[in-house]
Design a protein around this motif. Structure first.
Motif, mmCIF file in Angstrom:
data_model
loop_
_atom_site.group_PDB
_atom_site.id
_atom_site.type_symbol
_atom_site.label_atom_id
_atom_site.label_comp_id
_atom_site.label_asym_id
_atom_site.label_seq_id
_atom_site.Cartn_x
_atom_site.Cartn_y
_atom_site.Cartn_z
ATOM 1 N N PRO A 88 -2.817 61.819 -37.176
ATOM 2 C CA PRO A 88 -1.901 61.722 -38.212
ATOM 3 C C PRO A 88 -2.748 61.465 -39.525
ATOM 4 O O PRO A 88 -3.615 60.693 -39.546
ATOM 5 N N GLY A 89 -2.157 61.869 -40.522
ATOM 6 C CA GLY A 89 -2.645 61.792 -41.813
ATOM 7 C C GLY A 89 -1.916 60.849 -42.701
ATOM 8 O O GLY A 89 -0.990 60.205 -42.251
ATOM 9 N N PRO A 90 -2.140 60.855 -44.045
ATOM 10 C CA PRO A 90 -1.517 59.794 -44.869
ATOM 11 C C PRO A 90 -0.318 60.129 -44.964
ATOM 12 O O PRO A 90 0.732 59.343 -44.889
ATOM 13 N N ALA A 91 0.215 61.499 -44.788
ATOM 14 C CA ALA A 91 1.874 61.811 -45.003
ATOM 15 C C ALA A 91 2.306 61.165 -43.713
ATOM 16 O O ALA A 91 3.578 60.538 -43.702
ATOM 17 N N GLU A 92 1.835 61.466 -42.629
ATOM 18 C CA GLU A 92 2.537 60.901 -41.295
ATOM 19 C C GLU A 92 2.487 59.587 -41.185
ATOM 20 O O GLU A 92 3.468 58.765 -40.683
ATOM 21 N N TRP A 93 1.259 58.662 -41.642
ATOM 22 C CA TRP A 93 1.559 57.307 -41.458
ATOM 23 C C TRP A 93 2.536 56.722 -42.815
ATOM 24 O O TRP A 93 3.339 55.647 -42.231
ATOM 25 N N LEU A 94 2.630 57.475 -43.815
ATOM 26 C CA LEU A 94 3.882 56.986 -44.861
ATOM 27 C C LEU A 94 5.031 57.232 -44.115
ATOM 28 O O LEU A 94 5.917 56.301 -44.061
ATOM 29 N N TYR A 95 5.204 58.194 -43.336
ATOM 30 C CA TYR A 95 6.536 58.541 -42.743
ATOM 31 C C TYR A 95 6.805 57.527 -41.588
ATOM 32 O O TYR A 95 8.061 57.244 -41.473
ATOM 33 N N THR A 96 5.766 57.265 -40.827
ATOM 34 C CA THR A 96 6.075 55.894 -39.877
ATOM 35 C C THR A 96 6.444 54.850 -40.390
ATOM 36 O O THR A 96 7.025 53.877 -39.916
ATOM 37 N N PHE A 156 13.039 59.895 -46.395
ATOM 38 C CA PHE A 156 12.575 59.834 -44.849
ATOM 39 C C PHE A 156 12.837 61.302 -44.336
ATOM 40 O O PHE A 156 12.099 62.052 -43.737
ATOM 41 N N LEU A 157 14.329 61.652 -44.611
ATOM 42 C CA LEU A 157 14.516 63.164 -44.235
ATOM 43 C C LEU A 157 13.752 64.157 -44.742
ATOM 44 O O LEU A 157 13.308 65.253 -44.090
ATOM 45 N N LEU A 158 13.579 64.026 -46.091
ATOM 46 C CA LEU A 158 12.918 65.187 -46.676
ATOM 47 C C LEU A 158 11.420 65.297 -46.159
ATOM 48 O O LEU A 158 10.893 66.129 -46.193
ATOM 49 N N LEU A 159 10.682 63.985 -46.223
ATOM 50 C CA LEU A 159 9.457 63.961 -45.799
ATOM 51 C C LEU A 159 9.254 64.684 -44.225
ATOM 52 O O LEU A 159 8.336 65.285 -44.088
ATOM 53 N N GLY A 160 10.328 64.355 -43.508
ATOM 54 C CA GLY A 160 10.367 64.694 -41.983
ATOM 55 C C GLY A 160 10.229 66.322 -42.165
ATOM 56 O O GLY A 160 9.658 67.036 -41.317
ATOM 57 N N LEU A 161 11.120 66.832 -43.048
ATOM 58 C CA LEU A 161 11.384 68.323 -43.002
ATOM 59 C C LEU A 161 9.988 68.976 -43.408
ATOM 60 O O LEU A 161 9.770 70.123 -43.066
ATOM 61 N N GLY A 162 9.404 68.295 -44.634
ATOM 62 C CA GLY A 162 8.228 69.042 -44.984
ATOM 63 C C GLY A 162 7.214 68.896 -44.061
ATOM 64 O O GLY A 162 6.404 69.761 -43.958
#
Length: 663
Positions: free
Chosen positions: A41-49, A381-387
């Motif tokens: 996981p990258g920074p976006a995935e860690w932020l997502y979690t 959270f939803l927008l980041l997940g879609l991205g």
């Protein structure tokens, strides 16, 4: 000071709730990472979690609050540190029942007051209670109607020497300032005060029991009796009434279980020790400009925190019952009220760092903030997940699509956990209802189950609609827009026009169209997960329109759906309030000044009240009103109110030759 035993009990209960919430959050975060299926996981995935874990904690906290509340209600565990009240126990010498009003329907206000007054009059303990209608009304025609309704209610109640009315010319501090003004003027004469809202109603037995419980516990500063929702006919309001019947008991029991003496205040339907309030609850003017600065709008949470800081106990009494209020008639009215609450709760960010607050009080304040801040965070959270999903789909092509099914299958347990966290109040509340004798008053077990399922389905459709509104409200507050303080619309007699419903939810509908187009580019399985949100957005105008229908609400009642005990077997005080409201005490006039000119007796009453209040209007408004009156110009509402608050101007009206006495 807490005794050692009580402190240990409180610590263990709070450890159970917070520990369970943190453990649930950790497990959900691990399951979330597994569902993502990312080896690096990258920074976006860690932020997502991290964002998921933060939002899940507040859901888990609510779940554990409800869970312990459910078992507390089943076992009837007493609140430690609270002396029990007895039917013949002592009462405070004098108790004031306060109803602050702001441009409300005077007939409903005094119908509720009269019903409570009559109920107390039948009890010897009722002689200790005085009623005060504290008006901050700015509309002159409503002001004059309030006075006429007060006088008519006193005649109805055969004198009613303990039913008082007072109006302020300048409503400084809004409702909190209204209560503070009462405390300065008359608080020294009353050991306790019961604070109501304009649509509040309480059973006489509940008022007496609250007063006895306060007297039996010298360190008790505030006792909150959770209100349930009644009296509405629109489909949306009936859904809200059912949700309140099912969820409020377990929520309140949970707060009582672990909050103990550091509980919260919901703004009304509570008894307060007057000395504790006057010594502890002077609200500060928050620094800075509105919307974050100025007077505290959501004052109740702050007042509870200040009472606890001063060493007083704030407790919940979910066992008393006999406490009611009315829900907004439509989702749009609900959202308009939420706009004010959003601004008030976000103001609490300036209160959180205040010195000396108990950590439980800070947690209550944080929960109030998150009630609205959660919406933009869930949207992010939803927008980041879609991205992230779009990036994987574009970079992986067919391989990403092929891997989607296993990942979605592994997400099923996680989705189930989130669903349990979200719907636990309804499910556990329904179980509690079905285990009680009240199930016969709600149409039986089958209808209760079906009503709960329909309410849960409607909440799924409405959730994205409210999310968009809350995002807008938070954005407005953060951008510096003051929402002000408007009176609430409480009537539910007519269905909203579809054009108005569409205009009010245009943003939701357009967001749904955009989201639907984006989902067409995603793997089918991923689109299915997001489809309930998109469906709720696309159906927003229809949901709002149909929910405002009183006809659909009455049809549901005829089928035995969303039936509450107060409809099957209404308590005496509620039935009496409905009878009085069905026969209005006064007609609302076209204008305040015109009403006084037509009725000399009303003018005499109005002048006497104004003179006794000794609350002169703002000089600049009065001067402007006098100039306009002398030149025959139309008066604005504030100018007319200033004229009606000036005893000298009223005396001139009495001396007008056309003002002959009426028989």
């Amino acid at each position: 000071m807490e005794t050692r035993g009580l402190a240990i009990t409180a610590a263990l209960r709070r450890l159970a709730v917070l520990g369970g919430s943190l453990a649930t959050t950790a497990l959900a975060a691990v399951a979330f990472q597994e569902a993502l299926g990312l080896t690096q996981p990258g920074p976006a995935e860690w932020l997502y979690t991290a964002l998921f874990a933060f939002l899940t904690f507040w859901l888990a906290l609510s779940f554990w609050n409800v869970l312990v509340g459910f078992f507390a209600a089943l076992t009837r565990w007493p609140q430690p540190g609270l002396n029990p009240d007895t039917p013949d126990g002592p009462l405070p010498e004098r108790v004031a029942v306060l109803m602050p009003v702001y441009n409300e329907d005077p007939n409903q206000v005094f119908a509720n007051i009269a019903a409570m007054y009559e109920g107390l009059a039948r009890r010897p303990e009722g002689q200790r209670f005085d009623f005060f209608v504290l008006s901050d009304t700015t509309d002159p025609r409503v002001w004059v109607a309030e006075e006429a309704a007060w006088f008519a209610a006193r005649r109805l109640l055969k004198g009613a020497g303990t039913l008082h009315y007072r109006r302020r010319s300048q409503n400084l501090g809004k409702k909190a300032g209204n209560i503070a003004d009462f405390c300065r003027r008359w608080g020294a004469h009353y050991e306790a005060m019961v604070v109501l809202d304009a649509d509040s109603l309480m059973a006489p037995d509940t008022l007496i029991a609250m007063a006895r419980r306060l007297e039996a516990n010298p360190r008790l500063g505030l006792l909150q009796v959770p209100p349930t929702l009644v009296n509405r006919s629109s489909l949306f309001a009936r859904l809200q009434q059912w949700a309140s019947l099912v969820a409020t008991p377990v929520l309140a029991e949970g707060m009582a279980f672990w909050g103990l003496g550091q509980g919260n205040f919901w703004g009304h339907n509570a008894i307060i020790r007057t000395r504790a309030f006057t010594e502890s609850c002077g609200l500060p003017e928050l620094p800075g400009r509105k919307p974050f600065g100025g007077h505290v709008m959501s004052h109740d949470f702050v007042e509870a925190a200040l009472l606890v800081r001063a060493g007083w106990e704030v407790r919940m009494a979910p066992d008393l019952g006999g406490s009611w209020e009315e829900p907004p008639p439509t989702a749009l009215d609900h959202a308009m009220r939420d706009r004010r609450w959003c601004q008030g709760n976000l103001q609490h960010a300036k209160v959180l760092p205040a010195r000396g607050l108990h950590w439980v009080s800070r947690l209550h304040l944080a929960q109030g903030i998150m009630a609205y801040l959660a919406s933009p965070l869930w949207l992010a959270f939803l927008l980041l997940g879609l991205g992230i999903a779009a990036g994987l789909s574009l970079s992986g092509g067919a391989a990403a699509t092929a891997d989607a099914a296993p990942r979605l299958a592994s997400a099923l347990p996680l989705v189930s956990v989130i669903a349990v966290l979200l719907f636990a109040p309804r499910v556990l509340g329904l179980l509690l209802l079905l285990l009680s004798p009240q199930r016969r008053l709600v149409g039986g077990s089958v209808r209760a189950l079906f009503s709960t399922l329909l309410e849960m389905f409607s909440s799924i459709l409405l959730a994205p609609v409210m999310l968009v509104w809350h995002v807008r409200f938070v954005f407005e507050v953060l951008s510096g827009r003051d929402g002000g303080w408007s009176s609430q619309h409480r009537e539910d007699g007519a269905m909203l026009p579809f054009g108005l419903a569409f205009a009010a939810t245009r943003a939701q509908f357009l967001a749904g169209l955009v989201a639907a187009l984006l989902l067409l580019m995603m793997p089918l399985g991923l689109a299915l997960w997001f489809s309930p949100i998109v469906l709720g957005l696309l159906l927003a105008p229809v949901t709002l329109w149909l929910g405002s229908s009183p006809g659909l609400g009455r049809a549901a009642r005829a089928l035995g759906l969303f039936l509450i005990p107060e409809e099957s077997a209404p308590p005496r005080v509620l039935q009496r309030a409905r009878e009085l409201d069905a026969h209005p005490l006064v007609d609302l006039p076209d204008g305040g000044l015109q009403a006084l000119l037509r009725d000399r007796r009303l003018l005499l009453l109005h002048r006497a009240l104004v003179a006794a209040a000794d609350d002169p209007p703002a000089p600049d408004l009065l001067r402007r009103a006098l100039v306009k009156q002398a030149t025959g110009q139309a008066l604005e509402r504030q100018e007319e109110a200033a004229l009606l608050a000036d005893p000298v101007s009223l005396s001139r009206l009495l001396r007008r030759p056309e003002h002959s006495p009426q028989g």
